[in-house]
Design an enzyme around this catalytic site. Structure first.
Site, PDB file in Angstrom:
ATOM      1  N   GLY A   1      97.825  22.531 -25.393  1.00  0.00           N
ATOM      2  CA  GLY A   1      98.160  21.763 -26.600  1.00  0.00           C
ATOM      3  C   GLY A   1      98.295  20.350 -26.543  1.00  0.00           C
ATOM      4  O   GLY A   1      98.351  19.343 -27.321  1.00  0.00           O
ATOM      5  N   GLU A   2      98.457  19.898 -25.034  1.00  0.00           N
ATOM      6  CA  GLU A   2      98.301  18.425 -24.598  1.00  0.00           C
ATOM      7  C   GLU A   2      97.340  17.768 -24.034  1.00  0.00           C
ATOM      8  O   GLU A   2      97.281  16.629 -23.969  1.00  0.00           O
ATOM      9  CB  GLU A   2      99.940  18.278 -24.256  1.00  0.00           C
ATOM     10  CG  GLU A   2     100.876  18.631 -24.946  1.00  0.00           C
ATOM     11  CD  GLU A   2     102.336  18.968 -24.439  1.00  0.00           C
ATOM     12  OE1 GLU A   2     103.197  18.174 -24.363  1.00  0.00           O
ATOM     13  OE2 GLU A   2     102.318  20.128 -23.937  1.00  0.00           O
TER      14      GLU A   2
ATOM     15  N   PRO B   1      88.333  30.373 -29.339  1.00  0.00           N
ATOM     16  CA  PRO B   1      87.670  29.198 -29.121  1.00  0.00           C
ATOM     17  C   PRO B   1      87.849  28.300 -30.579  1.00  0.00           C
ATOM     18  O   PRO B   1      87.812  27.004 -30.466  1.00  0.00           O
ATOM     19  CB  PRO B   1      86.117  29.688 -29.164  1.00  0.00           C
ATOM     20  CG  PRO B   1      86.150  31.012 -29.054  1.00  0.00           C
ATOM     21  CD  PRO B   1      87.534  31.754 -28.945  1.00  0.00           C
TER      22      PRO B   1
ATOM     23  N   THR C   1      90.784  28.205 -32.597  1.00  0.00           N
ATOM     24  CA  THR C   1      91.789  27.523 -32.531  1.00  0.00           C
ATOM     25  C   THR C   1      92.045  26.617 -31.253  1.00  0.00           C
ATOM     26  O   THR C   1      92.775  25.356 -31.560  1.00  0.00           O
ATOM     27  CB  THR C   1      93.228  28.352 -32.601  1.00  0.00           C
ATOM     28  OG1 THR C   1      93.072  29.374 -31.562  1.00  0.00           O
ATOM     29  CG2 THR C   1      93.162  29.110 -34.127  1.00  0.00           C
TER      30      THR C   1
ATOM     31  N   GLN D   1      93.038  22.454 -31.165  1.00  0.00           N
ATOM     32  CA  GLN D   1      94.052  21.976 -30.409  1.00  0.00           C
ATOM     33  C   GLN D   1      93.567  20.835 -29.550  1.00  0.00           C
ATOM     34  O   GLN D   1      94.007  19.628 -29.471  1.00  0.00           O
ATOM     35  CB  GLN D   1      94.565  22.963 -29.520  1.00  0.00           C
ATOM     36  CG  GLN D   1      95.629  23.783 -30.113  1.00  0.00           C
ATOM     37  CD  GLN D   1      96.968  23.049 -30.519  1.00  0.00           C
ATOM     38  OE1 GLN D   1      97.652  22.712 -29.955  1.00  0.00           O
ATOM     39  NE2 GLN D   1      97.076  22.852 -31.811  1.00  0.00           N
TER      40      GLN D   1
ATOM     41  N   GLY E   1      97.065  26.264 -21.123  1.00  0.00           N
ATOM     42  CA  GLY E   1      97.568  25.430 -21.758  1.00  0.00           C
ATOM     43  C   GLY E   1      96.847  24.446 -22.150  1.00  0.00           C
ATOM     44  O   GLY E   1      96.038  23.757 -21.649  1.00  0.00           O
TER      45      GLY E   1
ATOM     46  N   THR F   1      99.372  25.651 -34.635  1.00  0.00           N
ATOM     47  CA  THR F   1      98.571  25.524 -33.582  1.00  0.00           C
ATOM     48  C   THR F   1      97.517  26.990 -33.489  1.00  0.00           C
ATOM     49  O   THR F   1      96.524  26.768 -32.776  1.00  0.00           O
ATOM     50  CB  THR F   1      99.232  25.515 -32.186  1.00  0.00           C
ATOM     51  OG1 THR F   1     100.335  26.455 -32.210  1.00  0.00           O
ATOM     52  CG2 THR F   1     100.079  24.446 -31.965  1.00  0.00           C
TER      53      THR F   1
ATOM     54  N   GLY G   1     104.920  19.561 -35.261  1.00  0.00           N
ATOM     55  CA  GLY G   1     106.248  19.027 -34.457  1.00  0.00           C
ATOM     56  C   GLY G   1     105.627  18.079 -33.510  1.00  0.00           C
ATOM     57  O   GLY G   1     106.193  16.927 -33.366  1.00  0.00           O
TER      58      GLY G   1
HETATM   59 MO1  MOS Z   1     105.597  19.556 -26.481  1.00  0.00          MO
HETATM   60  S1  MOS Z   1     105.841  17.675 -26.859  1.00  0.00           S
HETATM   61  O1  MOS Z   1     106.213  19.894 -24.637  1.00  0.00           O
HETATM   62  O2  MOS Z   1     106.766  20.264 -27.818  1.00  0.00           O
END
Ligand code: MOS
Length: 688
Positions: free
Chosen positions: A651-652, A579, A581, A585, A649, A458, A227
């Site tokens: 993911g970003e 580690p 996964t 990411q 966190g 993820t 997504g």
């Molecule tokens: Mo993320 S772009 O905050 O789903």
């Protein structure tokens, strides 16, 4: 109690891996339903105006066509306040590609064929789709400007200043799985199988739109094919599928966006123009930092890409200001895309810092170290943990960073110029409160752990199982996790890399509540439903993940082609739950950054009033052949404040700063400063 398997921090292969590689993981489109019908959207071919006629007679005569929906023939929505979602309610067209009608038929082929037979007549108005910093309708969105001290005076008196303007293009999320809804309306109930980052978000939004109780809408999303933010909010196609289902009660309907439609109906990252002004003393100490951002927003719905927020907290500078100005244009609705704001914002900030380092002849790592803020410059709060300097220092050693390195444009290997770049990055540790989890001891000795969380690809299935095992003090095989369904306890959207923080804290809280309620020797059937305990540190610390990015590039002197043989990211992300996964990411985010630096751009044609790069050939996303040696590492960091697991966190943060590191490396290789992403060969060749 015997611990047969490791838990938090263990390198566990994805628990859902076998289902995924054997094709038995059911994605939204694949849920087996009897005799489904298919929905094909018809999208506007003008960017602004109104529909003045719809002739569906020919389409309705095609055998197998069940319905044609349009503003003349569609269910009235109970709530039309969200104008992105209030489709087919009026004849108005506010962007090219807007849903103006749809065909529902017995097969996808029939629906596609019949959609081509529906004649839509428009009255078109003039449209405007190109962003300019002097747009006549610019306005300041609420609560996005910040100011400390007198930045103009500080800039005037600074020994050295940088004043540079950076541009980033429209970008599209492009998850591999398109946005998909399968809907069934029966006896006043709406059943949805959805590709979403939030089952409860979809439930609540759709219930509100159709005037249903939340309990009347049941949403499932056990597996989601990516997504990157675009599935964090509900978009119009979900509403269309629900409308089609309502028109055909008892019959399941399926809707999957085409790749082309993904460029108009699933959100995008707004283009930005960013003016960075830095003022520094001769020793590199920043005295002024100003970050002004211009971007577009859709007439349909306002969205601010918060590009300057990273400039409020990244470095010390007594005088600073940040602004955002929006140009309302006839463009599709934007939404979240991986590291909203921080991805384009870090490109401008971290390139400007590099420009300052060059101007001052100070090593860019050293310059960053000299501007470490002892506390969050915006709030004054202490850092829960920071360690950017540790990341930079460790990264420099692991990467083989040379300071002072060779002068820009001076290292040539054969027909290629070679250089290296560095950049910092930060992403806030967000937390979405209010999620609940249920824990029940089953008769077979396992704990059922139920939460409406989502695995968007993820590793959530695996990481939450590890957290639950840790929190309950049992081996992994005694956890039976269930996620991805509104039949499970309420869960918030995991926006802002907050999935593990939010759901993990929820599981931790529920496990604690379970032990309090049932002691250390619970009986089968014992259960508890609870949420996260309040975190007393929440308002006492500034909480962010940090990154140091390093990139090596080589540029062909004849063609301007940029290759990236090496990237290294060193991260301060607190404790790592898994580690394997986590690394996935982080290198995924770094690949996003590489792709942003060199490839991704959605080209807006002012005449068509639309993005014309509407497939993955024209909109190039970095592929294997574009990616060299990627290495993601993290420092050993214990942050006791962020949450019970100590996670910040992941993911970003991988994308934040990585594009700047590449742009800085391209400057180092060539002596050409490209401030306008993506860095395509023409921009390097034009600069000689
Ligand atoms: Mo993320 S772009 O905050 O789903």
């Amino acid at each position: 109690m015997s611990i047969a398997l490791p838990r938090l921090g263990a390198d566990i292969a994805r628990l859902d891996g076998p289902q995924k590689v054997t094709g038995t993981a059911t994605y939204a489109y694949e849920h087996p339903l009897t005799d489904p019908a298919y929905v094909v959207a018809i999208c506007s071919t003008v960017a602004r105006g109104r529909v003045v006629g719809i002739d569906a007679s020919e389409a309705m005569h095609v055998a197998g066509v069940l319905a044609v929906l349009s503003h003349e023939r569609a269910p009235a929505l109970a709530d039309t306040s969200d104008r992105e979602l209030a489709i087919l309610q009026t004849p108005d067209v506010r962007f090219r590609g807007q849903i103006v009608a749809a065909v529902v038929a017995d097969s996808l082929e029939i629906a596609t064929h019949a959609a081509g037979l529906v004649r839509v007549a428009y009255e078109a108005d003039e449209h405007r789709v190109l962003l300019a910093a002097d747009d006549p309708e610019l306005y300041a969105p609420d609560d996005t400007d910040t100011s400390q001290g007198d930045v103009e005076a500080a800039l005037r008196s600074a020994a050295t200043t940088i004043d540079a303007t950076y541009r980033t293009p429209i970008q599209h999320n492009n998850p591999l799985e398109p946005h998909t809804t399968v809907a069934l309306w029966r006896d006043g109930w709406l059943r949805l199988y959805e590709s979403t980052q939030s089952v409860h978000g979809v439930r609540d939004t759709i219930a509100g739109l159709f005037g249903l109780d939340e309990e009347q809408v049941h949403v499932s999303a056990p597996f989601v094919g990516g997504g990157f933010g675009s599935k964090g909010m509900v978009h119009a196609p979900t509403v269309l599928a629900a409308m089609a289902a309502r028109a055909l009660p008892g019959r399941p309907v399926k809707l999957a966006l085409t790749r082309r439609q993904m460029f108009t109906l699933a959100g995008h990252r707004a283009p930005t123009i960013q003016r960075m002004r830095l003022g520094a003393a001769a020793d590199g100490t920043l005295v002024a930092l100003s970050h002004d951002v211009w971007q577009h927003t859709s007439h349909v719905k306002e969205f601010v890409e918060q590009a300057s927020s990273i400039s409020r907290m990244m470095y010390a500078a007594a005088d600073r200001r940040t602004t955002h100005r929006l140009a309302p244009l006839d463009v599709p609705v934007q939404s979240w895309m991986r590291a909203p704001g921080a991805a384009p914002g870090s490109f401008a900030l971290e390139c400007a810092i590099d420009e300052l380092a060059v101007a001052l002849r100070i090593d860019p790592i050293e310059l960053r170290v000299r501007n470490e803020p002892p506390a969050d410059p915006e709030t004054g709060l202490p850092w829960s943990s920071r360690n950017l300097v540790t990341c930079l220092r460790q990264g420099a050693e692991q990467f083989g960073w040379a300071a002072p390195g060779p002068a820009a444009g001076s290292r040539r290997v054969g027909r290629r110029l070679v250089g290296a770049g560095v950049a910092g990055g930060a992403y806030p540790r967000e937390s979405m409160d209010g999620s609940l989890a249920q824990i029940e001891l089953l008769h077979d000795g396992r704990y059922a752990v139920r939460i409406g969380a989502i695995d968007v690809g993820t590793g959530t299935w695996t990481a939450l199982t590890q957290i639950a095992a840790e929190a309950l003090g049992v081996p992994l095989e005694r956890i039976a996790l269930d996620i991805g369904d509104t039949a499970l306890p309420y869960s918030h959207v995991p926006g802002g890399s907050a999935g593990i923080t939010s759901w993990g804290s929820t599981l931790w809280g529920a496990a604690t509540a379970f032990r309090e309620a049932h002691g250390s020797d619970p009986s089968p059937g014992d259960e508890v439903t609870a949420g996260a305990a309040a975190n007393p540190a929440e308002d006492a610390y500034a909480m962010h993940a940090f990154a140091a990015h390093f990139a090596e590039v080589s540029v062909d002197i004849d063609t301007g082609e940029v290759r990236v043989p090496r990237m290294l990211g060193v991260f301060a992300i607190g404790r790592v739950v898994n580690p394997r996964t986590a690394r996935s990411q982080l290198i995924g985010g770094m690949t996003f950054g590489l792709s942003m630096a060199l490839h991704e751009q959605s080209v807006m044609d002012p005449n068509a009033g639309a993005v014309v790069t509407q497939d993955l050939a024209d909109y190039h996303v970095a592929a294997n052949a574009d990616v060299g040696d990627l290495d993601a590492r993290w420092i050993d960091e214990l942050d006791p404040h962020v949450n019970p697991m100590g996670t910040k966190g992941i993911g970003e943060i991988g994308i934040v700063g990585s594009a700047a590191a590449i742009a800085n490396a391209v400057f180092h290789a060539t002596g050409v400063r490209v401030r306008d992403l993506p860095i395509t060969p023409d921009k390097l060749l034009a600069a000689g």
